[in-house]
Design a protein around this motif. Sequence first.
Motif, PDB file in Angstrom:
ATOM      1  N   ARG A   1       0.849  -1.189   0.000  1.00  0.00           N
ATOM      2  CA  ARG A   1       0.000   0.000   0.000  1.00  0.00           C
ATOM      3  C   ARG A   1       0.887   1.242   0.000  1.00  0.00           C
ATOM      4  O   ARG A   1       2.062   1.184   0.362  1.00  0.00           O
ATOM      5  CB  ARG A   1      -0.930   0.005   1.218  1.00  0.00           C
ATOM      6  CG  ARG A   1      -0.205   0.128   2.557  1.00  0.00           C
ATOM      7  CD  ARG A   1      -1.197   0.275   3.700  1.00  0.00           C
ATOM      8  NE  ARG A   1      -0.535   0.309   4.995  1.00  0.00           N
ATOM      9  CZ  ARG A   1      -0.007   1.402   5.533  1.00  0.00           C
ATOM     10  NH1 ARG A   1      -0.057   2.551   4.872  1.00  0.00           N
ATOM     11  NH2 ARG A   1       0.577   1.360   6.711  1.00  0.00           N
ATOM     12  N   PHE A   2       0.291   2.367  -0.396  1.00  0.00           N
ATOM     13  CA  PHE A   2       1.029   3.618  -0.473  1.00  0.00           C
ATOM     14  C   PHE A   2       1.193   4.236   0.917  1.00  0.00           C
ATOM     15  O   PHE A   2       0.312   4.118   1.777  1.00  0.00           O
ATOM     16  CB  PHE A   2       0.312   4.614  -1.391  1.00  0.00           C
ATOM     17  CG  PHE A   2       0.314   4.215  -2.829  1.00  0.00           C
ATOM     18  CD1 PHE A   2       1.446   4.382  -3.607  1.00  0.00           C
ATOM     19  CD2 PHE A   2      -0.819   3.671  -3.423  1.00  0.00           C
ATOM     20  CE1 PHE A   2       1.457   4.017  -4.936  1.00  0.00           C
ATOM     21  CE2 PHE A   2      -0.819   3.303  -4.747  1.00  0.00           C
ATOM     22  CZ  PHE A   2       0.321   3.467  -5.506  1.00  0.00           C
ATOM     23  N   VAL A   3       2.325   4.887   1.101  1.00  0.00           N
ATOM     24  CA  VAL A   3       2.577   5.571   2.367  1.00  0.00           C
ATOM     25  C   VAL A   3       1.891   6.931   2.346  1.00  0.00           C
ATOM     26  O   VAL A   3       1.567   7.479   1.287  1.00  0.00           O
ATOM     27  CB  VAL A   3       4.094   5.733   2.600  1.00  0.00           C
ATOM     28  CG1 VAL A   3       4.774   4.382   2.667  1.00  0.00           C
ATOM     29  CG2 VAL A   3       4.722   6.590   1.496  1.00  0.00           C
ATOM     30  N   SER A   4       1.674   7.478   3.517  1.00  0.00           N
ATOM     31  CA  SER A   4       1.040   8.788   3.634  1.00  0.00           C
ATOM     32  C   SER A   4       2.058   9.882   3.326  1.00  0.00           C
ATOM     33  O   SER A   4       3.199   9.841   3.794  1.00  0.00           O
ATOM     34  CB  SER A   4       0.476   8.976   5.040  1.00  0.00           C
ATOM     35  OG  SER A   4      -0.097  10.265   5.182  1.00  0.00           O
TER      36      SER A   4
ATOM     37  N   SER B   1       8.366  13.636  -2.490  1.00  0.00           N
ATOM     38  CA  SER B   1       9.471  12.679  -2.550  1.00  0.00           C
ATOM     39  C   SER B   1       9.023  11.259  -2.199  1.00  0.00           C
ATOM     40  O   SER B   1       9.698  10.295  -2.550  1.00  0.00           O
ATOM     41  CB  SER B   1      10.593  13.121  -1.608  1.00  0.00           C
ATOM     42  OG  SER B   1      10.149  13.130  -0.253  1.00  0.00           O
ATOM     43  N   LYS B   2       7.884  11.147  -1.515  1.00  0.00           N
ATOM     44  CA  LYS B   2       7.341   9.834  -1.158  1.00  0.00           C
ATOM     45  C   LYS B   2       6.104   9.491  -1.980  1.00  0.00           C
ATOM     46  O   LYS B   2       5.288   8.673  -1.560  1.00  0.00           O
ATOM     47  CB  LYS B   2       6.979   9.801   0.327  1.00  0.00           C
ATOM     48  CG  LYS B   2       8.129  10.144   1.252  1.00  0.00           C
ATOM     49  CD  LYS B   2       7.664  10.157   2.701  1.00  0.00           C
ATOM     50  CE  LYS B   2       8.801  10.540   3.643  1.00  0.00           C
ATOM     51  NZ  LYS B   2       8.331  10.599   5.053  1.00  0.00           N
ATOM     52  N   PHE B   3       5.973  10.120  -3.133  1.00  0.00           N
ATOM     53  CA  PHE B   3       4.737   9.969  -3.911  1.00  0.00           C
ATOM     54  C   PHE B   3       4.488   8.517  -4.313  1.00  0.00           C
ATOM     55  O   PHE B   3       3.364   8.030  -4.226  1.00  0.00           O
ATOM     56  CB  PHE B   3       4.813  10.851  -5.160  1.00  0.00           C
ATOM     57  CG  PHE B   3       3.557  10.858  -5.972  1.00  0.00           C
ATOM     58  CD1 PHE B   3       2.479  11.646  -5.617  1.00  0.00           C
ATOM     59  CD2 PHE B   3       3.448  10.068  -7.111  1.00  0.00           C
ATOM     60  CE1 PHE B   3       1.322  11.652  -6.360  1.00  0.00           C
ATOM     61  CE2 PHE B   3       2.297  10.069  -7.870  1.00  0.00           C
ATOM     62  CZ  PHE B   3       1.233  10.864  -7.489  1.00  0.00           C
ATOM     63  N   GLY B   4       5.493   7.807  -4.753  1.00  0.00           N
ATOM     64  CA  GLY B   4       5.312   6.433  -5.202  1.00  0.00           C
ATOM     65  C   GLY B   4       5.800   5.387  -4.230  1.00  0.00           C
ATOM     66  O   GLY B   4       5.842   4.199  -4.592  1.00  0.00           O
ATOM     67  N   ASN B   5       6.151   5.770  -3.001  1.00  0.00           N
ATOM     68  CA  ASN B   5       6.653   4.808  -2.030  1.00  0.00           C
ATOM     69  C   ASN B   5       5.530   3.914  -1.525  1.00  0.00           C
ATOM     70  O   ASN B   5       4.404   4.381  -1.279  1.00  0.00           O
ATOM     71  CB  ASN B   5       7.323   5.524  -0.863  1.00  0.00           C
ATOM     72  CG  ASN B   5       8.574   6.254  -1.283  1.00  0.00           C
ATOM     73  OD1 ASN B   5       8.963   6.216  -2.452  1.00  0.00           O
ATOM     74  ND2 ASN B   5       9.218   6.940  -0.353  1.00  0.00           N
ATOM     75  N   THR B   6       5.843   2.647  -1.325  1.00  0.00           N
ATOM     76  CA  THR B   6       4.892   1.672  -0.816  1.00  0.00           C
ATOM     77  C   THR B   6       5.515   0.886   0.327  1.00  0.00           C
ATOM     78  O   THR B   6       6.745   0.816   0.451  1.00  0.00           O
ATOM     79  CB  THR B   6       4.446   0.691  -1.915  1.00  0.00           C
ATOM     80  OG1 THR B   6       5.597  -0.012  -2.427  1.00  0.00           O
ATOM     81  CG2 THR B   6       3.758   1.419  -3.052  1.00  0.00           C
ATOM     82  N   VAL B   7       4.648   0.292   1.147  1.00  0.00           N
ATOM     83  CA  VAL B   7       5.086  -0.557   2.257  1.00  0.00           C
ATOM     84  C   VAL B   7       4.322  -1.875   2.166  1.00  0.00           C
ATOM     85  O   VAL B   7       3.171  -1.914   1.711  1.00  0.00           O
ATOM     86  CB  VAL B   7       4.834   0.119   3.617  1.00  0.00           C
ATOM     87  CG1 VAL B   7       5.721   1.328   3.796  1.00  0.00           C
ATOM     88  CG2 VAL B   7       3.373   0.501   3.769  1.00  0.00           C
TER      89      VAL B   7
END
Length: 443
Positions: free
Chosen positions: A319-322, A336-342
């Motif tokens: 899922r995507f991070v906030s 900078s965290k637009f496409g980061n997932t966990v």
Amino acid sequence: MLARKGPLLPDGFFLTRLAEDANQPNQFKTKIQRARFITKNGSCNVAHKNIREQGRFLQDVFTTMVDLKWHYSLLIFTSAFLCSWMLFAMMWWLMAFAHGDLEPRDPNGEPGPVPCVTAINSFTSAFLFSIEVQVTIGFGGRMVTEECPLAIMVLIVQNILGLIVNAVMLGCVFMKTAQANRRAETLIFSRNAVIAPRQGRPTFMFRLGDLRKSMIISATIQLQVIRRTVTTEGEVIPVCQLDIQVENPLRSNGIFLVSPLIISHTIERGSPLYEVSAQSLANEDMEIIVILEGVVETTGITMQARTSYIPDEILWGRRFVSIMTEEDGRYSVDYSKFGNTVPVRMPSLSAKELDQIRGVQEGDVSEGQLQGWGLVRAGRGGFRRGGRTCDSSSASRPWYAAQTEKEEHVKAKEKNGQKKIVQLEEIGRKIEKDGLEDYSDKE
């Protein structure tokens, strides 16, 4: 050099290593790139070949010129003006030659006849006069006289054609600079989409954002799945387009893109992704196309932004991070965290397999059962079309949890020896049956 009595490593070691290398897949093998209809930047990835009727493009010259690349457009822009100037320069030179204005004259002698155009002595001077007429410079050294009515007609025609050339060329340049796809350059999509549980159901999600402060008015989002299908008659449909419903309680695809949003689609019965699992996702021959349409607030031009996701770009169990925080009374977005997932805990089974395990069989859901975009009770015994309800008591549970808990509650009461509740309808049928038996005995 010293001679060795034997090999440093036994022969069995080499045989074992050869067997391991044969069984191990080649890590350096070139990965086959899948074909896609829409590229990540939104352009159409379809090549049109063997088009016989090429003349159809000339019937719509304006659109053809707008669709051309910039270097071709600038070449046509320059050539159009140069050709028109050269054409009328030739006409002015021929007119002066026919009238005898190009013949040498003695400056100290008698004045000759009045020329059609003054101060035209060569083709160069005729070319300069053509430029002055068409772009309305008017240096004052050359002018048309009343001697030649034909010269007056050529002057009128050149002015009219010059205005047409200016309008078409400037219109093409303006349309190319103000194209709707230029606004789409500041609309960004996440490079990868994810499938993660949300509200107890597998959900397909991706992130969308706008880098500009100016809004997109009446923005709508649309999802389509393009896949290869085979009909029951054996017909192969290479491009089968299926719509995907976006999760929106307003029963519409409209969005308010004031900040980056996570667009979601609940995978349930009727969804094209209903039978997709973590193992079968990599082998799926499909492409999910995302289309965003809206009106640019500053220009009022309708724009469209597109992208697509192939199975290699869909991450299972993430899922995507906030990326939004509240700072000093306003919201702040960290791109900078637009496409980061966990990673999240999620079974690798498909939504269909999960429903079968949980006891959801075909036809068990009633007509008024909430499922995606079904019927929602609207009050006074009526129903309306709409999305899911936002009841806080059932928001964190899947839609089938209420029925399951009810059955478990009844079984627990029977197990504890409590009296079973009998419906009034069953009691009425039993009394009616006993009355009929008594009546038959009396007879």
